[in-house]
Design an enzyme around this catalytic site. Sequence first.
Site, PDB file in Angstrom:
ATOM      1  N   TYR A 157       1.588   2.205   2.646  1.00  0.00           N
ATOM      2  CA  TYR A 157       2.293   1.740   1.435  1.00  0.00           C
ATOM      3  C   TYR A 157       3.797   1.833   1.650  1.00  0.00           C
ATOM      4  O   TYR A 157       4.553   0.897   1.366  1.00  0.00           O
ATOM      5  CB  TYR A 157       1.851   2.586   0.237  1.00  0.00           C
ATOM      6  CG  TYR A 157       2.463   2.168  -1.078  1.00  0.00           C
ATOM      7  CD1 TYR A 157       2.024   1.028  -1.743  1.00  0.00           C
ATOM      8  CD2 TYR A 157       3.495   2.907  -1.667  1.00  0.00           C
ATOM      9  CE1 TYR A 157       2.586   0.637  -2.958  1.00  0.00           C
ATOM     10  CE2 TYR A 157       4.056   2.537  -2.876  1.00  0.00           C
ATOM     11  CZ  TYR A 157       3.597   1.412  -3.521  1.00  0.00           C
ATOM     12  OH  TYR A 157       4.153   1.019  -4.722  1.00  0.00           O
ATOM     13  N   LYS A 161       6.749  -1.136   1.731  1.00  0.00           N
ATOM     14  CA  LYS A 161       7.887  -1.191   0.797  1.00  0.00           C
ATOM     15  C   LYS A 161       9.229  -1.074   1.528  1.00  0.00           C
ATOM     16  O   LYS A 161      10.215  -1.677   1.121  1.00  0.00           O
ATOM     17  CB  LYS A 161       7.740  -0.101  -0.271  1.00  0.00           C
ATOM     18  CG  LYS A 161       6.525  -0.303  -1.195  1.00  0.00           C
ATOM     19  CD  LYS A 161       6.622  -1.602  -1.994  1.00  0.00           C
ATOM     20  CE  LYS A 161       5.507  -1.724  -3.022  1.00  0.00           C
ATOM     21  NZ  LYS A 161       5.618  -2.957  -3.841  1.00  0.00           N
TER      22      LYS A 161
HETATM   23  P1  NAP Z   1      -0.973  -2.726 -11.346  1.00  0.00           P
HETATM   24  O1  NAP Z   1      -1.002  -2.132 -12.688  1.00  0.00           O
HETATM   25  O2  NAP Z   1      -2.076  -2.405 -10.404  1.00  0.00           O
HETATM   26  O3  NAP Z   1      -0.820  -4.322 -11.423  1.00  0.00           O
HETATM   27  C1  NAP Z   1      -0.764  -5.063 -10.219  1.00  0.00           C
HETATM   28  C2  NAP Z   1      -0.664  -6.542 -10.495  1.00  0.00           C
HETATM   29  O4  NAP Z   1      -0.645  -7.228  -9.238  1.00  0.00           O
HETATM   30  C3  NAP Z   1      -1.850  -7.085 -11.269  1.00  0.00           C
HETATM   31  O5  NAP Z   1      -1.423  -8.164 -12.070  1.00  0.00           O
HETATM   32  C4  NAP Z   1      -2.774  -7.581 -10.169  1.00  0.00           C
HETATM   33  O6  NAP Z   1      -3.654  -8.561 -10.680  1.00  0.00           O
HETATM   34  C5  NAP Z   1      -1.751  -8.143  -9.175  1.00  0.00           C
HETATM   35  N1  NAP Z   1      -2.212  -8.220  -7.794  1.00  0.00           N
HETATM   36  C6  NAP Z   1      -2.769  -7.250  -7.037  1.00  0.00           C
HETATM   37  N2  NAP Z   1      -3.082  -7.726  -5.826  1.00  0.00           N
HETATM   38  C7  NAP Z   1      -2.695  -9.025  -5.803  1.00  0.00           C
HETATM   39  C8  NAP Z   1      -2.758 -10.049  -4.836  1.00  0.00           C
HETATM   40  N3  NAP Z   1      -3.287  -9.854  -3.629  1.00  0.00           N
HETATM   41  N4  NAP Z   1      -2.260 -11.273  -5.166  1.00  0.00           N
HETATM   42  C9  NAP Z   1      -1.736 -11.489  -6.374  1.00  0.00           C
HETATM   43  N5  NAP Z   1      -1.666 -10.573  -7.344  1.00  0.00           N
HETATM   44  C10 NAP Z   1      -2.133  -9.346  -7.054  1.00  0.00           C
HETATM   45  O7  NAP Z   1       0.387  -2.308 -10.597  1.00  0.00           O
HETATM   46  P2  NAP Z   1       1.839  -1.907 -11.175  1.00  0.00           P
HETATM   47  O8  NAP Z   1       1.894  -0.435 -11.264  1.00  0.00           O
HETATM   48  O9  NAP Z   1       2.176  -2.754 -12.338  1.00  0.00           O
HETATM   49  O10 NAP Z   1       2.725  -2.307  -9.904  1.00  0.00           O
HETATM   50  C11 NAP Z   1       3.439  -3.529  -9.819  1.00  0.00           C
HETATM   51  C12 NAP Z   1       4.375  -3.450  -8.623  1.00  0.00           C
HETATM   52  O11 NAP Z   1       5.238  -2.317  -8.768  1.00  0.00           O
HETATM   53  C13 NAP Z   1       3.668  -3.255  -7.277  1.00  0.00           C
HETATM   54  O12 NAP Z   1       4.325  -3.992  -6.287  1.00  0.00           O
HETATM   55  C14 NAP Z   1       3.813  -1.760  -7.029  1.00  0.00           C
HETATM   56  O13 NAP Z   1       3.746  -1.443  -5.663  1.00  0.00           O
HETATM   57  C15 NAP Z   1       5.173  -1.509  -7.616  1.00  0.00           C
HETATM   58  N6  NAP Z   1       5.409  -0.110  -7.999  1.00  0.00           N
HETATM   59  C16 NAP Z   1       4.570   0.524  -8.865  1.00  0.00           C
HETATM   60  C17 NAP Z   1       4.815   1.852  -9.201  1.00  0.00           C
HETATM   61  C18 NAP Z   1       3.935   2.629 -10.158  1.00  0.00           C
HETATM   62  O14 NAP Z   1       4.112   3.849 -10.268  1.00  0.00           O
HETATM   63  N7  NAP Z   1       3.011   1.992 -10.871  1.00  0.00           N
HETATM   64  C19 NAP Z   1       5.909   2.522  -8.637  1.00  0.00           C
HETATM   65  C20 NAP Z   1       6.732   1.840  -7.742  1.00  0.00           C
HETATM   66  C21 NAP Z   1       6.478   0.517  -7.439  1.00  0.00           C
HETATM   67  P3  NAP Z   1      -5.046  -8.960  -9.930  1.00  0.00           P
HETATM   68  O15 NAP Z   1      -5.703  -7.666  -9.556  1.00  0.00           O
HETATM   69  O16 NAP Z   1      -5.799  -9.771 -10.927  1.00  0.00           O
HETATM   70  O17 NAP Z   1      -4.636  -9.773  -8.751  1.00  0.00           O
END
Ligand code: NAP
Length: 261
Positions: A157, A161
Amino acid sequence: MSEHPLNNRRALVTGASRGIGQAIALALAEAGANVVVSARSLPPLEEVATAIRQMGRECLVVPCDVADPQQVATLASTIIEAWGGVDILVNNAGVAGSHKFLNHPDELWHRMLAVNLTGVYYVTKALVPPMVSQKWGRIINIASIAGKTGARYIAAYSASKHGVLGFTRSLAMELVDYQITVNAICPGYVETPMTETNIANIAARTGMSPAQVRHTLAHMSPQGRLIEPEEVAALTVYLARDEARGITGQAINVDGGTVQW
Ligand code: NAP
């Protein structure tokens, strides 16, 4: 400040069906943009689209797996045919996963890089040409503080990033002559379904209660709390504005002060 600073702007948000992406799609629409919402699964996207249309904005729903170049080509051609392209591209789709390195599954490594890094490359490559032609654009990549620091069990991961930050900085330089800015946002732990899954996994592995895990994750931040998706969305909207034209090649943390570079 204008109430709708992004009026008539066209935006694409990947991973828009839940969590951070959903908050960003709604905030861009609230700020006046018409929004393409994309993710793999259609039904939750339709719900986000309904909320956007209720604000009086246009919304296209285009399912796409960002790791599949053919699906990304279809996403881009659908958008270009309907709207001519986008002004604001938010590469938010991402997956998380963790494993000890000693017996690290290759599949996990490849999946992290395919979605979190190569997916950003495919979508950006497909949608940059109209931005270059119109000489205006905003590319905002949702990376992570794991793109700046390392931690146990997240080699894949974190590598993905870190890659997003290198991509962001280099592309920013390459597109500087076209009034296209390219920036990354680096959140700490955010209240989303991804974090809920992480909490459940850590609890299952360690025997801690989910409440204890949540408390531990929250206190990795000096503010002692998880970030709200809307905080990431508010910065995204700012970076998309005309006034943010001087900000490019940056990786901005939204993490309560956990990382200070
Ligand atoms: P989440 O709740 O798991 O949502 C992820 C989204 O991405 C969903 O809409 C999912 O929909 C979509 N997705 C996953 N795999 C995909 C693929 N192969 N193609 C297209 N869409 C895809 O995640 P989140 O926490 O909102 O995270 C969003 C972003 O922020 C990510 O890049 C994550 O790494 C980053 N981030 C998150 C955190 C945290 O603490 N949550 C912290 C730092 C960075 P489907 O499954 O329907 O495709």
